[in-house]
Design a protein around this motif. Sequence first.
Motif, PDB file in Angstrom:
ATOM      1  N   PRO A 339      -9.513  23.326  -8.063  1.00 45.96           N
ATOM      2  CA  PRO A 339      -9.365  22.012  -8.704  1.00 45.96           C
ATOM      3  C   PRO A 339     -10.709  21.420  -9.093  1.00 45.96           C
ATOM      4  CG  PRO A 339      -8.257  22.065  -6.564  1.00 45.96           C
ATOM      5  CD  PRO A 339      -9.000  23.356  -6.700  1.00 45.96           C
ATOM      6  N   ALA A 340     -10.702  20.679 -10.180  1.00 49.83           N
ATOM      7  CA  ALA A 340     -11.932  20.030 -10.633  1.00 49.83           C
ATOM      8  C   ALA A 340     -12.376  18.995  -9.599  1.00 49.83           C
ATOM      9  CB  ALA A 340     -11.682  19.345 -11.970  1.00 49.83           C
ATOM     10  N   ARG A 341     -13.666  18.701  -9.621  1.00 53.12           N
ATOM     11  CA  ARG A 341     -14.194  17.680  -8.723  1.00 53.12           C
ATOM     12  C   ARG A 341     -14.865  16.614  -9.599  1.00 53.12           C
ATOM     13  NH1 ARG A 341     -15.002  17.689  -3.288  1.00 53.12           N
ATOM     14  NH2 ARG A 341     -14.687  19.919  -3.019  1.00 53.12           N
ATOM     15  N   PRO A 342     -14.043  15.758 -10.198  1.00 52.88           N
ATOM     16  CA  PRO A 342     -14.610  14.756 -11.098  1.00 52.88           C
ATOM     17  C   PRO A 342     -15.350  13.679 -10.316  1.00 52.88           C
ATOM     18  CG  PRO A 342     -12.267  14.375 -10.828  1.00 52.88           C
ATOM     19  CD  PRO A 342     -12.594  15.629 -10.062  1.00 52.88           C
ATOM     20  N   PRO A 343     -16.325  13.028 -10.945  1.00 56.28           N
ATOM     21  CA  PRO A 343     -17.001  11.934 -10.253  1.00 56.28           C
ATOM     22  C   PRO A 343     -16.049  10.762 -10.056  1.00 56.28           C
ATOM     23  CG  PRO A 343     -17.710  12.030 -12.538  1.00 56.28           C
ATOM     24  CD  PRO A 343     -16.838  13.212 -12.303  1.00 56.28           C
ATOM     25  N   ALA A 344     -16.363   9.916  -9.107  1.00 53.94           N
ATOM     26  CA  ALA A 344     -15.506   8.758  -8.815  1.00 53.94           C
ATOM     27  C   ALA A 344     -16.400   7.602  -8.402  1.00 53.94           C
ATOM     28  CB  ALA A 344     -14.557   9.109  -7.671  1.00 53.94           C
ATOM     29  N   ILE A 374     -17.471   5.428 -15.207  1.00 57.89           N
ATOM     30  CA  ILE A 374     -16.408   6.175 -14.522  1.00 57.89           C
ATOM     31  C   ILE A 374     -15.047   5.501 -14.771  1.00 57.89           C
ATOM     32  CG2 ILE A 374     -15.539   6.732 -12.180  1.00 57.89           C
ATOM     33  CD1 ILE A 374     -18.485   7.325 -11.456  1.00 57.89           C
ATOM     34  N   PRO A 378      -9.519   8.938 -15.072  1.00 58.79           N
ATOM     35  CA  PRO A 378      -8.385   8.587 -14.225  1.00 58.79           C
ATOM     36  C   PRO A 378      -8.881   8.197 -12.832  1.00 58.79           C
ATOM     37  CG  PRO A 378      -8.131  10.777 -15.198  1.00 58.79           C
ATOM     38  CD  PRO A 378      -9.523  10.337 -15.467  1.00 58.79           C
TER      39      PRO A 378
END
Lengths: 593, 182
Positions: A339-344, A374, A378
Amino acid sequence: MKKLLSGNEAIALGAKIAGVKYASAYPGTPSTEILENLAKMAGVRADWAPNEKVALDSVAGASYAGARALATMKHVGLNVASETLFYLAYTGVNAGLVLISADDPGAWSSQNEQDNRHYARFAKVPCLEPADSQEAMDFVAIAFDLSEQFDTPVILRTTTRISHSKSVVNVPEDNRHAPRALKEFVPDMSKYAMIPANARRRHPVVEDRLKKLGEWANTAPVNQIEWGDKSMGIVTSSVAYQYASEVFVGYSFLKLGMSYPLPEKLIRDFASKVERLVVVEELDPFFEHEIRAMGIPCVGKEYFPLTNEFSLAVVREGARKLGVAQPDYATASVAAQVPARPPALCPGCPHRSTFYTLRKLKLRVAGDIGCYSIGVLPPFNAIDTLGCMGASLGVAQGVDAVGENNAKHPWVAVIGDSPFFHAGMPALANIVYNRGASTVLILDNDTTAMTGQQENPGTGKTLQGASVQKIDIEQVVRGMGIKDVFVVDAFDEPAVEQTIKAAVAIKDRPSVVISRGPCVFLDTYADKYIDDVDLVKCNGCSLCFRVGCPAIYKGELDATTHKPKALIDPLLCIGCDVCLQVCPRDAIFRVGN
Amino acid sequence: MLTASDIVAEVGMALGLDAKKSEVHGFSQRGGVVESHVRWGKRVGAPLGEKGNIDYLLAFELMESARWIEFLKPGGTVIVNRQRILPMSATVGDALYPSDEAIDQALRVVTTKIVYVDGLEVATDLGNKNLANTVLLGALARVMEVDPEVWLDVIVKRVPHKYIEQNKQAFWAGRMGEKVPS
């Protein structure tokens, strides 16, 4: 003494050794660490400026006043400072002036990947390009000397890979700041005051200087030929040289340490001795076009891409197409399953309540540059436009001016405290002056968070941490004549929501909401407890997932709703309570004290 | 992690080699991925390695080992910290964190030399969870067969005085860990 230094550390050290007396910058990745390192060095005055133009103007002043001076900025920062660069090109300098432009091929932390070598040609000033940290240190000294010798500002261009990679540097044993006496400012309006008549007289001086710089470049030690197999000659610079050196093994190289003006005689001589001239350069075909314009045949961008950052693989691919055999490393393609690890937004981030609310109220949002970009991602999906520092307010005014900020689609502008000082203030003046009715949200987290918590005019601290007059954003906004100014606690989501609603409801005049709460990385951030979930009360409604907090994750399915209940990671939670406030079933509670 | 890769690069320098290190990150501080490359050699040009050609992969997080395994040379060694940090795609999206078996299988496509380390647990037992990276460096030191004293010299210079002993302990704990499968 050998040391492992980043390009930025090496630049700071080089500037210190060269006796720089004054440095100014606005933080911007990948340039930020240069000034942070200089700030620790005795004998150097280093200041954060509100923006890059202001930084470069004050660096110009320091140079006119006789001190060696340095401005540092990211590539897009030079867009802001470009007006200064262009007059500086005409006035020239008194003491040496160097401008570091840290470009970002790959747009790792930027809105574009512009190639700032063009600025050197555009402004008709020299540009040096180091290929590793050793050169980064050495070239700063060369740049200062060049600046004084030719009476010109000098651009030293790095890229993210040069600024942030660490490599071995031979640091001189005596690397103290070399104090230099101020060079006397001799008033000379014809040189330093660019009214049209003087500008017209200075222009030929600039053109003549450029010719002389081109001559200098032909024998300058920064441009080096490494002879090898002459069936192919590689013209390259910066990190592209590093990749090419491992890919075109054994071929002849012309490594350009000065990317403008180009050493025409040297290139002509090199080209005449190789069968095929190949230009390997990251981003634009800058050398390629210059070399073609000299009437010298070469190839380049048909083999090496114009977009994105180079890598060994990218340069190998081009080499293969040129008939240079390359090893083919087998790669397993398994990454797709991960799974992607998008910034948050960080747990505890003060921006969370705002973006949760903007999403909930379905407002249209003109965004700005900062951590809060950010908000595009989502679960917020809450920013409609995003361009550059300060753009949010200008865009909102334009939308408003043509009648699109209306009851059906209310728009708001969202900007941080540091960008507000950078470019937001003139844009707010524009809204007031031109009878705008925009709602502007200023997210005041008391720092320049995106680049790593740098001080700004609103924090009351200098780069070195000294206490200074704090510029109060609320007073500034009121001083511009905005009557409806709301200040709200960023960690009180219901209040944020209520306030934004109230501000947006004002349709005949501008309004400003200042959402105030410190960045979670600041010492002033109060974290006293953590939040937890009562799994009996939680029914998996998923509202708390919409606050986009890395500390909240999905647990077991609720027996009735068949949706996952919420869990909170006690290692990550910082007790900001935003999830607690949005939970409709009071299922989230505070733990500890 | 960024300090850990600095240490690896400086160990290369201490061995008399050229060394470069480069990290790739955008919004890293905000939960994104950080990759850091270290290269040693007689002369190092490129600051970044390339897929299918790196000798050692050190994953600071379990799932990340599978994301980056394609960088490893077939038969190279991967050291995996068993700690899980859930990505936002799993916490708010529909993505699922892969099972231990799925991750192990993904790694086995490239190599059988897989060393799992409970970095966080070992560090917590030593009384400071911030020591996890030093535990992992200990594990790396073991498979790289470099004199541990060279590593310790570099580590000692890098950490504040009062943490030197703790870091030494963490290094040895990592180094003494599981045997490398052949």
